[in-house]
Design an enzyme around this catalytic site. Structure first.
Site, mmCIF file in Angstrom:
data_model
loop_
_atom_site.group_PDB
_atom_site.id
_atom_site.type_symbol
_atom_site.label_atom_id
_atom_site.label_comp_id
_atom_site.label_asym_id
_atom_site.label_seq_id
_atom_site.Cartn_x
_atom_site.Cartn_y
_atom_site.Cartn_z
ATOM 1 N N ASP A 29 -1.003 -8.494 7.750
ATOM 2 C CA ASP A 29 -1.529 -7.585 6.720
ATOM 3 C C ASP A 29 -2.635 -6.740 7.360
ATOM 4 O OD1 ASP A 29 -1.668 -7.749 3.299
ATOM 5 O OD2 ASP A 29 -3.160 -6.590 4.405
ATOM 6 N N ILE A 30 -2.597 -5.460 7.096
ATOM 7 C CA ILE A 30 -3.550 -4.541 7.726
ATOM 8 C C ILE A 30 -4.960 -4.666 7.125
ATOM 9 C CG2 ILE A 30 -3.225 -2.485 6.271
ATOM 10 C CD1 ILE A 30 -2.799 -1.020 9.054
ATOM 11 N N GLU A 88 0.930 -3.566 -5.289
ATOM 12 C CA GLU A 88 0.616 -2.373 -4.491
ATOM 13 C C GLU A 88 1.866 -1.791 -3.832
ATOM 14 O OE1 GLU A 88 -2.815 -3.028 -1.860
ATOM 15 O OE2 GLU A 88 -1.879 -1.606 -0.481
ATOM 16 N N HIS A 93 7.383 -9.260 -1.187
ATOM 17 C CA HIS A 93 6.719 -9.844 -0.020
ATOM 18 C C HIS A 93 5.899 -11.056 -0.416
ATOM 19 C CE1 HIS A 93 4.113 -6.681 -1.692
ATOM 20 N NE2 HIS A 93 3.082 -7.409 -1.317
ATOM 21 N N HIS A 95 2.591 -13.305 0.730
ATOM 22 C CA HIS A 95 1.373 -13.362 1.552
ATOM 23 C C HIS A 95 1.225 -14.797 2.060
ATOM 24 C CE1 HIS A 95 -0.597 -9.533 0.091
ATOM 25 N NE2 HIS A 95 0.214 -9.748 -0.937
#
Ligand code: AMP
Length: 131
Positions: A29-30, A88, A93, A95
């Site tokens: 994750d960025i 978002e 996805h 996490h």
């Protein structure tokens, strides 16, 4: 239009890749909430994770389990937490977050500031442990 995650999977947008197989892709994750915060994404573009068919969702969890084992081996933590938010980016996805305390899973706090060089190093460590 392709989602940002489909563009990452296609290599059109750079990422710090952690693992990949025929059906799934994992990358850092960025804006991580913890060191090694990783996203697991199906290559099939579906917005809501619970719209994935049962066998694919099952295989996604098993892929996430292998990624979590690699994170656990690469990063000092108590365990790997799993959460699904999805507000978002409209591409399902999971996490995966290395955690030592419950607050490590809290998305409301300030995100970590990690340089691209450090992200590359962390991804490399996890990649090395992925089996
Ligand atoms: P959510 O859809 O609420 O689960 O959040 C989407 C997550 O994707 C956030 O934690 C973002 O930091 C992350 N994200 C968005 N764009 C990128 C990107 N280009 N590379 C890596 N992570 C991203």
């Amino acid at each position: 239009m392709a989602t940002i995650f489909s563009k990452i999977i296609a290599g059109e947008i750079p990422c710090h890749k952690v693992a990949e197989d025929d059906e799934f892709f994992a990358f850092l994750d960025i804006n991580p909430v913890a060191v090694g915060h990783t996203l697991v994404v199906p290559k099939q573009e579906t917005d809501y994770i619970f719209d994935l068919d049962d066998p694919l969702l099952g295989r996604m969890i098993c892929f996430a389990k292998r990624v979590a084992a690699a994170q656990k081996a690469a990063i000092i933590c108590k365990r790997i937490g799993l959460t699904v938010i999805g507000l978002e980016v409209p591409h399902a996805h999971i996490h995966l977050i290395p955690m030592t305390r419950e607050s490590d899973m809290f998305f409301g706090r300030k995100k970590l500031e990690i340089t691209p060089e450090s992200l590359a190093e962390i991804a490399g460590k996890i990649r090395k442990e992925y089996k």
